[in-house]
Design an enzyme around this catalytic site. Structure first.
Site, PDB file in Angstrom:
ATOM      1  N   HIS A  47       0.831  -1.202   0.000  1.00 49.98           N
ATOM      2  CA  HIS A  47       0.000   0.000   0.000  1.00 49.98           C
ATOM      3  C   HIS A  47       0.871   1.260   0.000  1.00 49.98           C
ATOM      4  O   HIS A  47       1.809   1.372   0.789  1.00 49.98           O
ATOM      5  CB  HIS A  47      -0.881  -0.030   1.256  1.00 49.98           C
ATOM      6  CG  HIS A  47      -1.857   1.084   1.352  1.00 49.98           C
ATOM      7  ND1 HIS A  47      -3.045   1.103   0.661  1.00 49.98           N
ATOM      8  CD2 HIS A  47      -1.838   2.228   2.075  1.00 49.98           C
ATOM      9  CE1 HIS A  47      -3.713   2.208   0.958  1.00 49.98           C
ATOM     10  NE2 HIS A  47      -2.996   2.906   1.808  1.00 49.98           N
ATOM     11  N   MET A  91     -11.662   4.417   5.467  1.00 45.58           N
ATOM     12  CA  MET A  91     -10.658   4.956   6.404  1.00 45.58           C
ATOM     13  C   MET A  91     -11.163   4.715   7.822  1.00 45.58           C
ATOM     14  O   MET A  91     -12.309   5.050   8.137  1.00 45.58           O
ATOM     15  CB  MET A  91     -10.475   6.466   6.192  1.00 45.58           C
ATOM     16  CG  MET A  91      -9.702   6.893   4.962  1.00 45.58           C
ATOM     17  SD  MET A  91      -8.033   6.233   4.781  1.00 45.58           S
ATOM     18  CE  MET A  91      -7.280   6.545   6.376  1.00 45.58           C
ATOM     19  N   GLY A 144      -4.152  10.844   6.961  1.00 38.60           N
ATOM     20  CA  GLY A 144      -2.969  11.709   6.879  1.00 38.60           C
ATOM     21  C   GLY A 144      -1.745  11.193   7.609  1.00 38.60           C
ATOM     22  O   GLY A 144      -0.627  11.508   7.233  1.00 38.60           O
ATOM     23  N   PHE A 145      -1.965  10.406   8.645  1.00 39.44           N
ATOM     24  CA  PHE A 145      -0.822   9.974   9.451  1.00 39.44           C
ATOM     25  C   PHE A 145      -0.948   8.513   9.856  1.00 39.44           C
ATOM     26  O   PHE A 145      -2.065   8.034  10.111  1.00 39.44           O
ATOM     27  CB  PHE A 145      -0.713  10.828  10.727  1.00 39.44           C
ATOM     28  CG  PHE A 145      -0.519  12.285  10.431  1.00 39.44           C
ATOM     29  CD1 PHE A 145       0.758  12.781  10.191  1.00 39.44           C
ATOM     30  CD2 PHE A 145      -1.599  13.143  10.358  1.00 39.44           C
ATOM     31  CE1 PHE A 145       0.940  14.122   9.880  1.00 39.44           C
ATOM     32  CE2 PHE A 145      -1.431  14.489  10.045  1.00 39.44           C
ATOM     33  CZ  PHE A 145      -0.156  14.985   9.815  1.00 39.44           C
ATOM     34  N   GLY A 199      -0.003   5.389  12.594  1.00 40.41           N
ATOM     35  CA  GLY A 199       0.137   5.255  14.039  1.00 40.41           C
ATOM     36  C   GLY A 199      -1.012   5.792  14.875  1.00 40.41           C
ATOM     37  O   GLY A 199      -0.850   6.017  16.083  1.00 40.41           O
ATOM     38  N   GLY A 211      -5.929   2.192   8.594  1.00 40.97           N
ATOM     39  CA  GLY A 211      -5.690   3.045   9.751  1.00 40.97           C
ATOM     40  C   GLY A 211      -5.994   2.367  11.072  1.00 40.97           C
ATOM     41  O   GLY A 211      -7.106   1.929  11.321  1.00 40.97           O
ATOM     42  N   GLY A 212      -4.954   2.251  11.890  1.00 43.90           N
ATOM     43  CA  GLY A 212      -5.137   1.750  13.257  1.00 43.90           C
ATOM     44  C   GLY A 212      -5.346   0.247  13.377  1.00 43.90           C
ATOM     45  O   GLY A 212      -5.815  -0.215  14.421  1.00 43.90           O
ATOM     46  N   GLY A 235       0.253  -0.219   8.615  1.00 40.36           N
ATOM     47  CA  GLY A 235       1.543   0.463   8.561  1.00 40.36           C
ATOM     48  C   GLY A 235       2.381   0.153   9.784  1.00 40.36           C
ATOM     49  O   GLY A 235       3.272  -0.699   9.773  1.00 40.36           O
TER      50      GLY A 235
HETATM   51  C1  DX5 Z   1      -3.313   6.951   6.925  1.00 34.12           C
HETATM   52  C2  DX5 Z   1      -2.859   6.177   5.722  1.00 34.12           C
HETATM   53  C3  DX5 Z   1      -2.544   4.763   6.050  1.00 34.12           C
HETATM   54  C4  DX5 Z   1      -1.433   4.573   7.059  1.00 34.12           C
HETATM   55  C5  DX5 Z   1      -1.924   3.593   8.067  1.00 34.12           C
HETATM   56  O1  DX5 Z   1      -3.845   8.160   6.617  1.00 34.12           O
HETATM   57  O2  DX5 Z   1      -3.824   6.185   4.684  1.00 34.12           O
HETATM   58  O3  DX5 Z   1      -2.322   3.957   4.897  1.00 34.12           O
HETATM   59  O4  DX5 Z   1      -0.229   4.120   6.509  1.00 34.12           O
HETATM   60  O5  DX5 Z   1      -1.022   3.532   9.097  1.00 34.12           O
HETATM   61  P1  DX5 Z   1      -1.292   2.747  10.454  1.00 34.12           P
HETATM   62  O6  DX5 Z   1      -1.509   1.316  10.085  1.00 34.12           O
HETATM   63  O7  DX5 Z   1      -0.035   2.970  11.220  1.00 34.12           O
HETATM   64  O8  DX5 Z   1      -2.495   3.362  11.109  1.00 34.12           O
HETATM   65 ZN    ZN Z   2      -3.677   4.614   2.946  1.00 35.68          ZN
END
Ligand code: DX5
Ligand code: ZN
Length: 239
Positions: A43, A147, A152-153, A155, A186-187, A207
Protein backbone atom coordinates in the site's frame (compact mmCIF):
# COMPACT_ATOMS: atom_id res chain seq x y z
CA UNK A 1 -22.91 -10.84 13.69
CA UNK A 2 -26.36 -11.32 12.29
CA UNK A 3 -25.42 -11.71 8.65
CA UNK A 4 -24.70 -15.16 7.30
CA UNK A 5 -21.66 -14.98 5.04
CA UNK A 6 -20.92 -17.86 2.72
CA UNK A 7 -17.55 -18.30 1.09
CA UNK A 8 -18.93 -16.85 -2.10
CA UNK A 9 -20.02 -13.71 -0.25
CA UNK A 10 -16.96 -13.00 1.85
CA UNK A 11 -13.66 -12.63 -0.02
CA UNK A 12 -10.61 -14.09 1.75
CA UNK A 13 -8.28 -11.82 3.73
CA UNK A 14 -5.30 -10.08 2.18
CA UNK A 15 -2.50 -8.51 4.21
CA UNK A 16 -1.30 -5.22 2.77
CA UNK A 17 1.62 -3.43 4.46
CA UNK A 18 1.57 0.37 4.10
CA UNK A 19 5.06 1.72 3.42
CA UNK A 20 4.27 5.04 5.13
CA UNK A 21 5.65 3.55 8.36
CA UNK A 22 8.63 1.82 6.76
CA UNK A 23 12.25 2.87 7.18
CA UNK A 24 12.70 5.20 4.21
CA UNK A 25 16.49 4.78 4.34
CA UNK A 26 16.08 1.22 3.10
CA UNK A 27 12.71 0.95 1.40
CA UNK A 28 13.81 -1.72 -1.09
CA UNK A 29 14.91 -4.05 1.68
CA UNK A 30 11.74 -3.39 3.69
CA UNK A 31 9.38 -4.27 0.86
CA UNK A 32 11.34 -7.38 -0.09
CA UNK A 33 10.98 -8.57 3.50
CA UNK A 34 7.19 -8.24 3.60
CA UNK A 35 6.79 -9.90 0.23
CA UNK A 36 8.91 -12.83 1.46
CA UNK A 37 6.76 -13.08 4.59
CA UNK A 38 3.57 -13.45 2.55
CA UNK A 39 2.19 -9.93 2.12
CA UNK A 40 -0.51 -10.04 -0.57
CA UNK A 41 -0.07 -6.48 -1.84
CA UNK A 42 1.74 -3.26 -0.94
CA UNK A 43 0.00 0.00 0.00
CA UNK A 44 1.26 3.45 -1.01
CA UNK A 45 -0.15 6.71 0.38
CA UNK A 46 0.41 9.59 -2.01
CA UNK A 47 -0.36 12.76 0.00
CA UNK A 48 -0.41 16.34 -1.24
CA UNK A 49 -0.55 18.48 1.91
CA UNK A 50 -4.00 19.78 0.85
CA UNK A 51 -6.45 16.91 1.00
CA UNK A 52 -4.61 15.69 4.08
CA UNK A 53 -2.34 17.70 6.37
CA UNK A 54 0.79 15.78 5.41
CA UNK A 55 3.06 15.29 2.41
CA UNK A 56 4.50 11.86 1.69
CA UNK A 57 5.88 10.85 -1.71
CA UNK A 58 4.78 10.69 -5.33
CA UNK A 59 4.61 8.13 -8.14
CA UNK A 60 8.42 8.11 -8.50
CA UNK A 61 8.72 6.11 -5.31
CA UNK A 62 6.07 3.67 -6.51
CA UNK A 63 7.98 3.27 -9.77
CA UNK A 64 11.30 2.67 -8.02
CA UNK A 65 9.86 -0.02 -5.75
CA UNK A 66 8.09 -1.72 -8.66
CA UNK A 67 11.50 -3.14 -9.56
CA UNK A 68 11.99 -4.68 -6.12
CA UNK A 69 8.92 -6.93 -5.69
CA UNK A 70 6.21 -8.51 -7.78
CA UNK A 71 3.12 -8.37 -5.51
CA UNK A 72 0.34 -5.99 -6.66
CA UNK A 73 0.55 -2.30 -5.75
CA UNK A 74 -2.43 -0.58 -4.19
CA UNK A 75 -1.99 3.19 -4.56
CA UNK A 76 -4.08 5.41 -2.31
CA UNK A 77 -4.37 8.91 -3.75
CA UNK A 78 -4.87 11.19 -0.77
CA UNK A 79 -4.83 14.26 -2.98
CA UNK A 80 -7.05 16.98 -4.37
CA UNK A 81 -7.32 16.91 -8.19
CA UNK A 82 -6.25 13.28 -8.60
CA UNK A 83 -6.68 13.72 -12.39
CA UNK A 84 -3.38 15.60 -12.41
CA UNK A 85 -1.30 12.61 -11.38
CA UNK A 86 -3.43 9.74 -12.71
CA UNK A 87 -1.30 9.01 -15.78
CA UNK A 88 1.93 9.19 -13.84
CA UNK A 89 0.52 6.89 -11.17
CA UNK A 90 -0.60 4.37 -13.76
CA UNK A 91 2.79 4.53 -15.48
CA UNK A 92 4.52 3.95 -12.15
CA UNK A 93 3.10 0.41 -12.06
CA UNK A 94 0.01 0.75 -9.85
CA UNK A 95 -2.32 -2.26 -10.08
CA UNK A 96 -5.22 -0.66 -8.18
CA UNK A 97 -5.77 3.07 -7.75
CA UNK A 98 -7.94 4.33 -4.92
CA UNK A 99 -9.36 7.84 -5.20
CA UNK A 100 -11.23 9.69 -2.45
CA UNK A 101 -14.90 10.35 -3.10
CA UNK A 102 -14.64 13.67 -1.24
CA UNK A 103 -12.33 15.26 -3.79
CA UNK A 104 -14.46 15.75 -6.87
CA UNK A 105 -17.99 16.20 -8.22
CA UNK A 106 -16.82 14.13 -11.25
CA UNK A 107 -16.17 10.71 -9.80
CA UNK A 108 -17.43 8.89 -12.91
CA UNK A 109 -14.85 10.70 -15.00
CA UNK A 110 -12.02 9.72 -12.65
CA UNK A 111 -13.24 6.14 -12.54
CA UNK A 112 -13.42 5.91 -16.32
CA UNK A 113 -9.97 7.46 -16.78
CA UNK A 114 -8.48 4.76 -14.58
CA UNK A 115 -10.40 1.86 -16.07
CA UNK A 116 -9.87 2.80 -19.68
CA UNK A 117 -6.15 2.35 -19.11
CA UNK A 118 -6.72 -1.19 -17.88
CA UNK A 119 -6.03 -0.51 -14.20
CA UNK A 120 -8.34 -1.50 -11.36
CA UNK A 121 -10.12 1.28 -9.49
CA UNK A 122 -11.37 1.68 -5.97
CA UNK A 123 -13.09 4.39 -3.95
CA UNK A 124 -11.84 5.56 -0.56
CA UNK A 125 -14.14 7.07 2.07
CA UNK A 126 -13.13 9.19 5.05
CA UNK A 127 -14.61 8.17 8.41
CA UNK A 128 -17.54 10.60 8.27
CA UNK A 129 -18.36 10.07 4.58
CA UNK A 130 -21.56 8.08 4.15
CA UNK A 131 -21.69 4.82 2.19
CA UNK A 132 -24.44 6.32 0.02
CA UNK A 133 -21.79 8.36 -1.86
CA UNK A 134 -20.80 5.22 -3.81
CA UNK A 135 -24.26 3.73 -4.24
CA UNK A 136 -24.60 4.46 -7.95
CA UNK A 137 -21.24 3.21 -9.10
CA UNK A 138 -20.53 0.40 -6.72
CA UNK A 139 -20.78 -2.20 -9.47
CA UNK A 140 -17.97 -0.47 -11.37
CA UNK A 141 -15.54 -0.61 -8.45
CA UNK A 142 -12.91 -3.25 -7.74
CA UNK A 143 -12.46 -2.25 -4.10
CA UNK A 144 -13.80 0.14 -1.47
CA UNK A 145 -11.46 1.49 1.18
CA UNK A 146 -12.94 2.64 4.46
CA UNK A 147 -10.66 4.96 6.40
CA UNK A 148 -10.69 3.90 10.02
CA UNK A 149 -8.69 6.91 11.24
CA UNK A 150 -8.64 10.56 10.21
CA UNK A 151 -6.49 10.38 7.10
CA UNK A 152 -2.97 11.71 6.88
CA UNK A 153 -0.82 9.97 9.45
CA UNK A 154 0.21 6.50 10.47
CA UNK A 155 0.14 5.26 14.04
CA UNK A 156 -3.33 6.49 15.07
CA UNK A 157 -6.00 4.55 16.92
CA UNK A 158 -8.85 2.96 14.96
CA UNK A 159 -12.16 4.79 15.47
CA UNK A 160 -14.36 2.04 17.02
CA UNK A 161 -17.52 3.31 15.31
CA UNK A 162 -15.94 2.35 11.99
CA UNK A 163 -16.54 -1.32 12.80
CA UNK A 164 -20.27 -0.55 12.49
CA UNK A 165 -19.63 1.08 9.12
CA UNK A 166 -17.74 -2.00 7.86
CA UNK A 167 -20.52 -4.27 9.11
CA UNK A 168 -23.27 -2.16 7.52
CA UNK A 169 -21.40 -2.09 4.25
CA UNK A 170 -20.71 -5.84 4.09
CA UNK A 171 -24.28 -6.55 4.98
CA UNK A 172 -25.57 -4.31 2.18
CA UNK A 173 -23.21 -5.99 -0.31
CA UNK A 174 -24.41 -9.44 0.71
CA UNK A 175 -28.00 -8.31 0.30
CA UNK A 176 -27.21 -7.02 -3.20
CA UNK A 177 -25.19 -10.19 -3.96
CA UNK A 178 -22.08 -8.15 -4.68
CA UNK A 179 -18.71 -9.73 -3.90
CA UNK A 180 -16.34 -6.83 -3.34
CA UNK A 181 -13.07 -6.26 -1.49
CA UNK A 182 -13.53 -4.01 1.54
CA UNK A 183 -10.24 -2.46 2.64
CA UNK A 184 -9.62 -0.98 6.07
CA UNK A 185 -6.92 1.63 6.46
CA UNK A 186 -5.69 3.05 9.75
CA UNK A 187 -5.14 1.75 13.26
CA UNK A 188 -5.10 -1.98 12.45
CA UNK A 189 -3.40 -3.93 15.25
CA UNK A 190 -2.84 -7.55 16.26
CA UNK A 191 -5.53 -6.95 18.89
CA UNK A 192 -8.29 -5.66 16.61
CA UNK A 193 -7.68 -7.50 13.32
CA UNK A 194 -10.04 -10.33 14.21
CA UNK A 195 -12.86 -7.87 14.99
CA UNK A 196 -12.20 -6.20 11.64
CA UNK A 197 -12.45 -9.51 9.78
CA UNK A 198 -15.56 -10.43 11.72
CA UNK A 199 -17.16 -7.12 10.76
CA UNK A 200 -16.68 -8.08 7.11
CA UNK A 201 -13.54 -6.34 5.82
CA UNK A 202 -10.96 -8.46 4.01
CA UNK A 203 -8.17 -6.17 2.74
CA UNK A 204 -6.14 -5.40 5.82
CA UNK A 205 -3.84 -2.41 5.37
CA UNK A 206 -1.34 -1.98 8.17
CA UNK A 207 1.54 0.46 8.56
CA UNK A 208 2.85 0.72 12.12
CA UNK A 209 1.76 -2.77 13.11
CA UNK A 210 4.08 -4.19 10.46
CA UNK A 211 6.84 -1.69 9.75
CA UNK A 212 6.94 -0.35 13.30
CA UNK A 213 8.11 -3.75 14.61
CA UNK A 214 11.66 -4.92 15.10
CA UNK A 215 10.97 -8.04 13.02
CA UNK A 216 8.93 -6.92 10.01
CA UNK A 217 8.65 -10.42 8.56
CA UNK A 218 7.38 -11.92 11.78
CA UNK A 219 4.82 -9.13 12.13
CA UNK A 220 3.54 -9.77 8.59
CA UNK A 221 3.19 -13.50 9.23
CA UNK A 222 1.51 -12.92 12.59
CA UNK A 223 -1.07 -10.50 11.21
CA UNK A 224 -1.77 -12.80 8.26
CA UNK A 225 -2.23 -15.82 10.48
CA UNK A 226 -4.65 -13.99 12.80
CA UNK A 227 -6.71 -12.77 9.83
CA UNK A 228 -6.75 -16.12 8.02
CA UNK A 229 -7.66 -18.12 11.08
CA UNK A 230 -10.50 -15.78 11.94
CA UNK A 231 -11.77 -15.94 8.36
CA UNK A 232 -11.67 -19.77 8.37
CA UNK A 233 -13.65 -19.86 11.62
CA UNK A 234 -16.33 -17.53 10.21
CA UNK A 235 -16.62 -19.45 6.94
CA UNK A 236 -16.66 -22.91 8.50
CA UNK A 237 -19.25 -21.82 11.06
CA UNK A 238 -21.70 -20.71 8.42
CA UNK A 239 -21.03 -23.28 5.68
C1 DX5 B 1 -3.31 6.95 6.92
C2 DX5 B 1 -2.86 6.18 5.72
C3 DX5 B 1 -2.54 4.76 6.05
C4 DX5 B 1 -1.43 4.57 7.06
C5 DX5 B 1 -1.92 3.59 8.07
O1 DX5 B 1 -3.85 8.16 6.62
O2 DX5 B 1 -3.82 6.18 4.68
O3 DX5 B 1 -2.32 3.96 4.90
O4 DX5 B 1 -0.23 4.12 6.51
O5 DX5 B 1 -1.02 3.53 9.10
P1 DX5 B 1 -1.29 2.75 10.45
O6 DX5 B 1 -1.51 1.32 10.08
O7 DX5 B 1 -0.04 2.97 11.22
O8 DX5 B 1 -2.50 3.36 11.11
ZN1 ZN C 1 -3.68 4.61 2.95
Amino acid sequence: MTMVPKKSQLPPPKIVPSILSADFRKLGEEVRKVEKAGADMLHFDIMDGHFVPNISFGPMVVKALRKEVSIPFLVHLMVENPEVILDQTIDSGADIILFHVEVSPHLWRILESIKERGVKAGAALNPSTPLSTIEYFIEELDMVLLMTVNPGFGGQRLIPKMLDKIRDFRRSLIEKKIMLDIAVDGGVTFENVEDIIEAGANVIIAGTTIFGQEDVEEATRRLKKLAEEKYSRIISFYL
